[in-house]
Design an enzyme around this catalytic site. Structure first.
Site, PDB file in Angstrom:
ATOM      1  N   SER A   1       0.717  -1.126  -0.161  1.00  0.00           N
ATOM      2  CA  SER A   1       0.010  -0.064   0.082  1.00  0.00           C
ATOM      3  C   SER A   1       0.781   1.154   0.028  1.00  0.00           C
ATOM      4  O   SER A   1      -0.042   2.315  -0.027  1.00  0.00           O
ATOM      5  CB  SER A   1      -0.836   0.249   1.241  1.00  0.00           C
ATOM      6  OG  SER A   1      -2.137  -0.941   0.972  1.00  0.00           O
TER       7      SER A   1
ATOM      8  N   LYS B   1      -0.010   4.056  -2.555  1.00  0.00           N
ATOM      9  CA  LYS B   1      -0.933   4.990  -2.343  1.00  0.00           C
ATOM     10  C   LYS B   1      -0.441   6.374  -2.273  1.00  0.00           C
ATOM     11  O   LYS B   1      -0.936   7.249  -2.508  1.00  0.00           O
ATOM     12  CB  LYS B   1      -1.887   4.522  -1.133  1.00  0.00           C
ATOM     13  CG  LYS B   1      -2.646   3.360  -1.414  1.00  0.00           C
ATOM     14  CD  LYS B   1      -3.707   3.363  -0.396  1.00  0.00           C
ATOM     15  CE  LYS B   1      -4.568   2.036  -0.444  1.00  0.00           C
ATOM     16  NZ  LYS B   1      -4.022   0.533  -0.126  1.00  0.00           N
TER      17      LYS B   1
ATOM     18  N   SER C   1      -6.097   3.373   4.919  1.00  0.00           N
ATOM     19  CA  SER C   1      -5.454   2.650   3.835  1.00  0.00           C
ATOM     20  C   SER C   1      -6.717   2.035   2.897  1.00  0.00           C
ATOM     21  O   SER C   1      -6.374   0.790   2.392  1.00  0.00           O
ATOM     22  CB  SER C   1      -4.338   1.573   4.170  1.00  0.00           C
ATOM     23  OG  SER C   1      -3.598   1.278   2.974  1.00  0.00           O
TER      24      SER C   1
END
Length: 382
Positions: free
Chosen positions: A56, A59, A116
């Site tokens: 993640s 992101k 997230s």
């Protein structure tokens, strides 16, 4: 003899601790970077150019493109974004957006940076790019522009286990730096510990609590958070931003064996960075710079605050400033025109350079303006 040996062992351990300090010997992860954000200088690093799955951490690039789109006027913070069936179908970490559910861009940013949310990431990717695939193309284009030579994205949230989705600790630091230096307001979102959002669907309204995945927010007062990530392939990753006394540090850890090591390593890198960094500031300054042939004889100008961050033990008292202003500036002068510069150096080593920039526009004078100035001199008006 045993007592003497015990004392000797204790002294040896203390000396070892003192010599090693908070450095590489205490960092358990094999891939990390500590960067000073203003200069982009890397303070500490290990295997920083080896590719890894970022999970993640992906992101960060998604967030960067969101803020780019806001700046370019393509979207607004209070604009409503509709969740598609594809976005809802994301697994992994999510905020459980329903198909057809609308949330503001600002709420989506919070869902991405605090919790997230993969579903929120895809919803924003579709809003900006049309499709997630088109948005990912933009992500890879941005990576190239930033010089991220060892990065390639396959999706916008890092959920994929594809080996074609990879980056490095250094590249993560680069995109983190771009995000927080261009859009420092992003830290207002990443530093939120908990916040409640409202799901509004055909089933009614329901509260949902966003809880920050970055536990170092509670462990280091200077940490402003940013992004964590973990998958079985990527293991445990984090890119943290910490701010103290005008110094901003970026700590990237990839491939940590567990979440505790991820945060411990990031924390040690940050503490090491602050112990090594010191800052030199030269305040902003206003000028009235002479010009030739304008409706007036000077133009207002300014030098912005100059900040130097040192990690190598520079003696700031030895810094010398050399101010150079163009002596023959002809009108017209447009606002933003560079009129001079100030160089900061120690001996022959140049440390930095700051521009002196016009704060206003001054038009070219006419014949009557010239006559008026001459008359003013004779009459003692000037």
């Amino acid at each position: 003899m045993k007592r003497i040996l015990s004392i000797f062992l204790m002294i040896s351990l203390v000396m070892s601790e003192t010599v090693l300090g908070e450095n590489e010997a205490k960092i358990q992860s094999d891939y990390y970077v500590l960067m000073e954000a203003d200069s982009g200088k890397i303070i500490e690093a290990k295997n920083e150019n080896e590719t890894r799955s970022p999970a993640s951490i992906t992101k960060i690039m998604t967030t960067l493109l969101i803020f780019d789109a806001i700046k370019e006027g393509k979207i607004k913070l209070d604009e409503m974004v509709v969740t598609s069936g594809h976005a809802k179908s994301m697994g992994g970490s999510q905020v459980f957006l329903e198909e057809g559910e609308e949330q503001t861009v600002e709420t989506m940013i919070k869902c991405i940076l605090i919790a997230s949310g993969n579903d929120a990431s895809v919803a924003m990717a579709e809003r900006i790019g049309g499709t997630e695939e088109k948005f990912v193309e933009q992500m890879n284009e941005k990576a190239k522009k930033l010089g991220m030579e060892h990065t390639h994205f396959v999706d916008c949230c890092g959920l994929t286990d594809s080996k074609e989705h990879f980056t490095t600790a250094k590249d993560v630091a680069v995109m983190t730096r771009e995000l927080v230096t261009r859009y420092p307001e992003v830290l207002n979102y990443s530093s939120i510990w908990m916040e409640t959002i409202i799901h509004k669907t055909a089933k009614g309204e329901k509260e949902f609590v966003l809880s920050n995945t970055n536990k170092l927010l509670k462990g280091n007062e200077y940490v402003k958070g940013l992004k964590t990530g973990s998958t079985s392939l990527a293991k445990y990753c984090v890119s943290n931003v910490a701010v103290k006394d005008g110094i901003t540090l970026i700590s990237v850890v990839l491939g940590a064996p567990d979440f505790k090591v991820r945060f411990a390593d990031s924390n040690q890198l940050i503490n090491l960075g602050f112990s090594k960094c010191k800052i030199y500031k030269d305040s902003e300054k206003d000028y009235q710079v002479p010009i030739i042939g304008g409706v007036k004889d000077t133009v207002a100008a300014k030098k912005k605050e100059t900040k130097l961050v040192d990690t190598e033990g520079i003696d700031f008292q030895q810094i010398r400033k050399n101010e150079v202003i163009n002596p023959k500036i002809l009108a017209p002068v447009k606002k933003g025109k560079i009129l001079g510069k100030i160089q900061y150096s120690i001996g022959k080593k140049k440390l930095a350079e700051t521009e002196i920039v016009a704060e206003e526009t001054v038009l070219e004078g006419t014949y009557l303006d010239s006559i008026g100035k001459i008359a003013g001199v004779f009459l003692g008006v000037q």
